[in-house]
Design an enzyme around this catalytic site. Structure first.
Site, mmCIF file in Angstrom:
data_model
loop_
_atom_site.group_PDB
_atom_site.id
_atom_site.type_symbol
_atom_site.label_atom_id
_atom_site.label_comp_id
_atom_site.label_asym_id
_atom_site.label_seq_id
_atom_site.Cartn_x
_atom_site.Cartn_y
_atom_site.Cartn_z
ATOM 1 C CG ASP A 4 111.660 192.004 30.551
ATOM 2 O OD1 ASP A 4 111.251 191.174 31.376
ATOM 3 O OD2 ASP A 4 111.734 193.220 30.787
ATOM 4 C CG ASP B 178 111.790 194.992 34.539
ATOM 5 O OD1 ASP B 178 110.691 195.292 34.059
ATOM 6 O OD2 ASP B 178 112.060 193.878 34.991
ATOM 7 C CB THR C 111 106.267 195.251 34.249
ATOM 8 O OG1 THR C 111 107.463 195.755 33.671
ATOM 9 C CG2 THR C 111 106.316 193.762 34.231
ATOM 10 C CB THR C 112 106.545 200.357 32.632
ATOM 11 O OG1 THR C 112 107.776 199.739 32.977
ATOM 12 C CG2 THR C 112 106.567 201.776 33.121
#
Length: 610
Positions: free
Chosen positions: A448, A115, A148-149
């Protein structure tokens, strides 16, 4: 000579002024050197001396010695390099074939995750630009909980393509202007290709949550996490009217991790569980069907004085009276509660032995010292009201919504369950698994998934995943760049190319031939059509995302684009970095002279030894 006399007077003034002998020494030297042709001006109240010679000017020091200043192009390059470095760290964690990162924290514990936000949270970075990149993924996580990545990879790429323009002396404002124009157009493209979805169609919703968390570790367990997330969010969703739904994940969904068992045993309880046992296990019932529940946040014990209270007793009988008063007080409270025939009394504060005795005599189970948050959840689940004073209890405050109260032993701890509620507005997700590390990772993935489910309930629109959205945006922007006039055309086109970073990274992580795959994809997307063609993250094959059921939520994508481009623009606008570097002493070197701090700096951090 009058000058030098004035100089001497001045120098003595300096000594008295308290700047130290050093300055006066300088003054005297100045006089000796330039006696004939100089005017020495001394301003002790300002704390400086300037020596005016015929032509020579002394250098002007604006910044303190300890400050370090970088400006201009060097700063831009440094910022871009730092941001690219951060993006490279987590580039391999994008997509379903992503790598895991193992991080060792200061306490020696390990975190194994893919994550993006969890990885960056653990890193301790020195460069200011890199720190602001980390802030991006945190914002993204709080705002929408996914992507988020992608947001870091995209921001890194935006800065990377801007580097060429900075080398060619483009003004950063021009680049930023082009970027914001590109962002507007990108959002317009998203609106055009978005597909509405019916929130009540469970199969579609499941597919959607599954595809969003398909990149995570738990995807190997099939629909498990997606099921849990959907059940939980639909349970606690509250209709606000006008088609709006409010889903409060933080307050009303509790994740309990209990090591042991298998992951398949995880479930969403139609109610609440908490790590407590009844007060007197032998005497009180541990299983009650359709319990009447009373929730209190007042203590069921005799009130003690706020601070030390002294009572002087003259006669021995008074002591007995005092004890009797305490007992009567507690009995009184208990009777007020028992009047409502509860089966379960839960209080956030203490519960004395005597109260426990009265309750067990009446066949009522009691639980004490419960967390406020847990109490709120029970109230939401069974429809009870938390009461502050037992004498204000009413029939309407009693919770009757729960179907079962039960205390079970899991592992070596007791857990109380208030489950089978009629219309619970709070729930607990019970996670079981082999080890703590595994459970932590599952919990992160579940968070998530919950966020994704919440996003879709809030804004039920879909976009294609697998890099298809980015390719469509990129193709459309490339076409539009032809019609842009002036210098902004080039950065705009570069921004269009930067969007391809996401599908390119996906292809890299699958291990397919990147150049061929990207060329084929660009060909399919050439005119902004085939907007659903993307990369299947598992095999690396080019396929239709509709058939593969690889989807993304609309507000995750929109937020990703906005955050990435705005952050890139912000970092490009920085042209000066001033840092106060504390010079650390090298070990074994001679100790430097002690510095005397002026009163202005007295409250500086340097004073505190680390």
């Amino acid at each position: 000579m009058e000058d030098s006399a004035a100089g001497e007077a001045g120098s003595s003034h300096v000594k008295e002024g308290g700047i130290g002998g050093l300055w006066s020494q300088v003054v005297v030297n100045c006089e000796m050197l330039f006696e004939s042709r100089s005017k020495t001006l001394i301003a002790p109240e300002l704390g400086f001396i300037s020596v005016h010679l015929g032509v020579m000017h002394s250098p002007v020091l604006v910044l303190k010695d300890s400050l370090n200043r970088e400006s201009g192009r060097r700063v831009h390059h440094a910022n871009i390099q730092a941001s690219k470095a951060v993006a490279d760290i987590i580039r391999t964690t994008l997509g379903p074939r992503s790598m895991l990162k193992m991080l060792l924290d200061a306490a020696g514990g390990i975190v194994v995750t893919n994550d993006g936000n969890a990885i960056l949270r653990e890193l301790d970075l020195a460069h200011p630009a890199a720190k602001s990149m980390i802030e991006l993924s945190r914002t993204q996580d709080e705002e929408v909980g996914d992507g988020t990545t992608s947001v870091i990879v995209l921001a890194g790429e935006m800065l990377h393509v801007a580097e060429a323009f900075i080398d060619k002396d483009f003004h950063p404002t021009v680049i930023c202007r082009a970027y914001s124009k590109a962002l507007e157009d990108a959002i317009a493209v998203l609106d055009k290709i978005a597909m509405p979805i019916d929130v009540n169609d469970r199969v579609t919703m499941l597919e959607l949550v599954k595809s969003c968390i398909g990149t995570k570790f738990t995807s190997q367990f099939g629909d498990l996490i997606a099921d849990l997330a959907l059940d939980a969010t639909t349970t606690v969703g509250v209709d606000l009217g006008q088609g709006l739904r409010e889903v409060d994940i933080k307050k009303y969904i509790k994740v309990e991790k209990v090591p042991g068992g298998q992951l398949e045993d995880s479930k969403v309880l139609k109610g609440v569980m908490f790590n407590k046992d009844v007060v007197a296990p032998g005497k009180m019932r541990r299983k009650i069907i359709n319990p009447r529940i009373i929730l209190l946040d007042s203590p069921l014990e005799y009130k003690k004085g706020e601070n030390q209270t002294n009572a002087e007793l003259v006669r021995e009988e008074d002591w007995a009276v005092l004890l009797k008063m305490e007992e009567e007080y507690i009995e009184n409270i208990c009777m007020q509660i028992l009047k409502f025939k509860p089966d379960l009394v839960i209080t956030e504060k203490g519960l004395s032995d005597l109260a426990c005795h009265y309750f067990s005599k009446a066949g009522v189970s009691a639980i004490r010292r419960l967390r406020k948050t847990d109490n709120n959840r029970i109230a939401k689940a069974c429809g009870a009201t938390i009461v502050n004073r037992p004498d204000e209890l009413q029939e309407s405050d009693v919770g009757t919504g729960a179907g079962l109260f039960e205390v079970k032993k899991i592992g070596d701890e007791f857990f109380a369950f208030v489950v089978d509620c009629k219309d619970p507005k709070a729930c607990t997700v019970l996670l079981r698994g082999a080890s703590k590390d595994l459970l932590n990772e599952v919990e992160r993935n579940l968070q998530d998934a919950l966020s994704v489910a919440r996003n879709i309930l809030k804004n039920p629109k879909l976009l294609p995943g697998g890099g298809a959205t980015e390719l469509t945006v990129s193709a459309t922007l490339k076409q539009k760049s032809q019609s842009i006039e002036g210098i902004e055309k080039w950065p705009y086109e570069a921004a269009a190319i930067a969007f391809e970073a996401i599908p390119r990274t996906l292809a890299q992580n699958c291990g397919v031939n990147v150049i061929r795959t990207m060329t084929a994809l660009q060909g399919k997307h050439a005119n902004g059509e085939n907007s659903w063609i993307g990369i299947d993250g598992n095999t690396g094959a080019i396929s239709d995302m509709r058939e593969q059921k690889i989807w993304d939520a609309y507000n995750v994508k929109a937020q990703t684009f906005k955050t990435a481009i705005e952050a890139a623009s912000m970092l490009l606008r920085i042209d000066d970095i001033v840092s106060g570097i504390k010079k650390k002493q090298a070990s074994g070197s001679t100790p430097s002279k002690p510095t005397i701090e002026q009163e202005g700096e007295a409250d500086n951090e340097q004073m505190i030894p680390e």
